[in-house]
Design an enzyme around this catalytic site. Sequence first.
Site, PDB file in Angstrom:
ATOM      1  N   GLY A 216       0.820  -1.202   0.000  1.00  0.00           N
ATOM      2  CA  GLY A 216       0.000   0.000   0.000  1.00  0.00           C
ATOM      3  C   GLY A 216       0.857   1.256   0.000  1.00  0.00           C
ATOM      4  N   GLY A 438     -32.768  -8.906  -4.268  1.00  0.00           N
ATOM      5  CA  GLY A 438     -32.196  -8.222  -5.422  1.00  0.00           C
ATOM      6  C   GLY A 438     -31.722  -6.822  -5.099  1.00  0.00           C
ATOM      7  CD  GLU A 461      -1.085  -6.278   9.228  1.00  0.00           C
ATOM      8  OE1 GLU A 461      -0.566  -6.635  10.285  1.00  0.00           O
ATOM      9  OE2 GLU A 461      -0.474  -5.632   8.363  1.00  0.00           O
TER      10      GLU A 461
END
Length: 682
Positions: A216, A438, A461
Amino acid sequence: MSTETPAPVPPAETREVPAPPGPAPDRAAEGAETRADGYVRPDVDVAALQRLLDGRYAEVRDLVRRNLVESADILTDAETLSRDDYRDRVRDLVVEMAATGQTGMGFPTEYGGGGDLGASIAAFETLAFGDLSVLVKVGVQFGLFGGAIQQLGTERHHREYLPRVVTGELLGCFAMTETGHGSNVQALGTVATYDVETGEFVITTTTEDAGKDYIGNAAAHGEVAVVFAQLEVGGEGRGVHAFVVPIRVDGQPAPGVRIEDDGLKMGLNGVDNGRLWFDHVRVPRASLLNRFADVTEAGVYESPIENPNRRFFTMLGTLVTGRVSVGAAGISASKVALAVAVKYALRRRQFEATDDEQEELLLDYGMHQRRLLPLLARTYALHFAQEELSGQLHDVLTGQVDDEQTKRELESRAAGTKALGTWHATRTIQECREACGGAGYLAENRFTALKADTDVFTTFEGDNHVLLQLVAKGLLTDYASEFEDMDQLGMARFVAGLAVETVVEKTRVHQLLQRVRDLLPGGDEWDQEAGLLDPDYQLAMLRFREEHMISGAARRLKRGIDQGMHPGAVFSRVQDHVIGAASAHMERLVLEAFVAKTRSLPDGDQKVALMLLCDLHALSAIEADRAWFMEHGRLSAQRSKAISREVASLCRKVRPLANDLVDAFGVPTEMLRAPALVGDLG
């Protein structure tokens, strides 16, 4: 494709099914005026229950909730902006949040933080009600990157980096995982060699699959990375250590650094995950994060921890905050999903089941209750288990508790709670989506993002199965001070070196049975005659399962070794049993946390409501594994049926409280963002 809806199971009857015979009274009657049948519905004080759930950090959580509401448009931006623009929007929002103080609460006050790790966990947990790309970006920047510098570095690193990390001025990465090694951190292929002539470390990616992956902040925004690499000093390998390495200069890759974008993901596309390779990148000697080990200018390796395995696990142990945070985030995401699904089930009507003029509410159907309400009870249970874990983390990392066994227990509990919490999120979000039909499939109703963004929680992690192996190792070795390798061979060899009777004795199954006989009625028939709603019975059942499975795993490991099998082959055969024992251990801890919380409350309606949930959670757990209990003589067919009846009865009792119970989570209305499901809640 047919759009017809099949006829549902008829709604649950309003009458109560009598409880099975037994001396224990219905605990739902405690703290409330009773009717002839021993039960009266409690009134839930939503504000008071939310204060209980928020705990000591209610003000922190309220700050985060206000910030979430102010930035609620990010939920729409995630679907309407281009990927690059969405990433930039997430980055900008994270920096804005840093200015409010909510993201830096765990850092020392002298560097601009709040000096309260518990507050930091509470803030992160609450932030998970909102856009999860923002959450993960916060976790990367402040939890992983900043946390590594804080926990692995020393004062010189703190002074140089933390003030800019806390404000978001310096964005960074946590570069541990590699394409070819995943969870096997000790086998990383990145190498840091000390050059004594220049006083520098040379960072090198030795093979293509030793590139750092899924990192990240790497693809677009990160300027610096904490890089984990094999340290080599004077031709000798010293194991994995962490280094602060620049990866960008003036927005471009630093010399010797190659960066690739991981591209489109299943979810979390507001986070710029990328890959990193290092081609003889030189960094100063001071770049080594040297809290646990250092290299002198002359090239002498020094560490206060002589055992390399123990040193490695000590370093990783200081980074346990990430696992605690991910587990908390999974539980929070479950709360959002349940809030939407329960509110929809209290609005949506389907079929004239009991009234010729009006269709039935979904939540009045017994099957709908069975689908959602045990998940609601488990979410409360995990919340209180997470609360205990966060308190333990705060005490250990702030130095209030400093013994090695407590630290190991924290690592084990963090690993197990993360596994249970994130698996629960995956299951709960899916069930809630299905329960909304739906309409739940429409992106505007939040489930698209919840499903996609939380799916990876089960693997980052730490893969959940690997984490449960960590839990199991602690159970089998009793948190031995000489921490063995976390691979299969290490665990198998360790257990093989024990007398199996030692492990079995430690689990104390026979002593447990005697204690239960003394505590509960029925003597040898305690598990047939104790009240189903007696928490001591519920806990005894889970403790028996745990201790029986631990001793059984130890016996199987020992038997295989005694037969001359290779330790790795033995462990592979027993791995499912080992992980099952770890899961049973964690389930017992979760129930203990819930029972302890209910017992701590003053008598009254709030206690009654939480006892209903606690009973529902406990009996649902026993019911879900009733085959095991029956195989091991702890559950008769008649008793099993009685438990199923009691679960159904508890669902009917919880049903009138369901809306208040999800409101007590304190999820801001704007974060539900499901107009087709919950209507206008403003």
